[in-house]
Design an enzyme around this catalytic site. Sequence first.
Site, short mmCIF file in Angstrom:
data_model
loop_
_atom_site.label_atom_id
_atom_site.label_comp_id
_atom_site.label_asym_id
_atom_site.label_seq_id
_atom_site.Cartn_x
_atom_site.Cartn_y
_atom_site.Cartn_z
N ASN A 127 0.84 -1.08 0.19
CA ASN A 127 -0.16 -0.16 0.10
C ASN A 127 0.86 1.25 0.17
OD1 ASN A 127 -1.99 2.27 0.15
ND2 ASN A 127 -2.06 1.43 2.51
N CYS A 130 -1.71 5.16 0.21
CA CYS A 130 -3.47 5.54 0.87
C CYS A 130 -2.96 7.23 1.36
CB CYS A 130 -3.06 4.71 2.52
SG CYS A 130 -3.63 5.65 4.14
N THR A 193 -8.00 4.77 -2.99
CA THR A 193 -9.24 5.82 -2.89
C THR A 193 -9.02 7.44 -3.38
OG1 THR A 193 -8.52 6.19 -0.69
CG2 THR A 193 -10.67 4.25 -0.91
C1 DHB Z 1 -7.16 4.28 4.46
C2 DHB Z 1 -5.99 3.80 3.88
C3 DHB Z 1 -6.33 3.86 2.24
O1 DHB Z 1 -4.82 3.63 1.74
C4 DHB Z 1 -7.52 4.58 2.02
O2 DHB Z 1 -7.25 4.19 0.59
C5 DHB Z 1 -8.41 4.47 2.31
C6 DHB Z 1 -7.93 5.02 3.63
C7 DHB Z 1 -6.19 5.00 6.12
O3 DHB Z 1 -6.77 3.94 6.44
O4 DHB Z 1 -6.91 6.01 6.39
#
Ligand code: DHB
Length: 305
Positions: A127, A130, A193
């Site tokens: 990831n 985020c 997102t």
């Molecule tokens: C979070 C992490 C993510 O990868 C995302 O797309 C949305 C929220 C988070 O934990 O804040």
Amino acid sequence: MSQLSLAVELAGLGLRNPTMNAAGVLGMSSYQLKRLYESGAGAVVTKSLGRQPRNGHPNPTIVFVEGGVINSMGLPNPSAEYFRDEIKRLKAENIPVVASFFAASIEDFTYLASILTDAGADALEINCSCPNVGREKCMLEADRESLEKVTKAVREASSLPVFVKLTPNVANIVEGAKIAEENGADGITAVNTLKALAVDIDLRKPILSNIIGGLSGPALKPVALRCVWELFENIEIPIIGCGGVSYWRDAVEFLLCGASAIQIGTALMDHGVELFKEVNEGIRRYLEENGFRGVKDIVGLAHET
Ligand code: DHB
């Protein structure tokens, strides 16, 4: 008996069907993940794990908006160390596990990749996209240089398939995907997102404590499809489609655009875990009714002229 099979292979990882949960949704314990698998998911994806336990951001961390949800959880998680035993429990039941993780330094990425590999995960998902935690805390929206270093480090630390989850918050998603591919990634998860914001007009303030969050759900789907489309035309490694899959038709759209598998996140909150069965049955019906023999037959088919 029909010859039709929903089985797919992703960089050597064989799955009974092309569906998974998206990281962050119902992946906080082996109990939750086992339930997803029993409900029909082809593989399960853990909550993004870090080196230290994190509480995440204070409330409010989630807001429902037209067409989706904006969240800024702040990567709450019990740590990869803690999750080792959870992964072992899942593996004792032969459940395919994709371990999602994040870090703030190359050293931590290397450490996490090796302990999650030792725990028995079947694949790793980085990831690096985020939207909610500052760059000092995690290599987010990874720039070209970080993407290169992170992918290379994880590749060297593990023999498992490595999937890199990319952000749509960039001008050109292909650029990052190519860097990941050139540095040893086995697949791209597209997408994380979209950066977003919601306002409370009575308080005259942003709703989320972190101000900005990530938009998911139906509103994200056309953006995610466009990203999958562009990636399919430009990279060789498999793509895992993610963003607004709520019905089986959405899953088929992602497959036609070039995804070899799909992840479901936000819709699990509305439709419940039964959604995996519905999506898989829908894909099966679609293949059957249109004379295809397997999922692979339709991957990228919308590109053919
Ligand atoms: C979070 C992490 C993510 O990868 C995302 O797309 C949305 C929220 C988070 O934990 O804040």
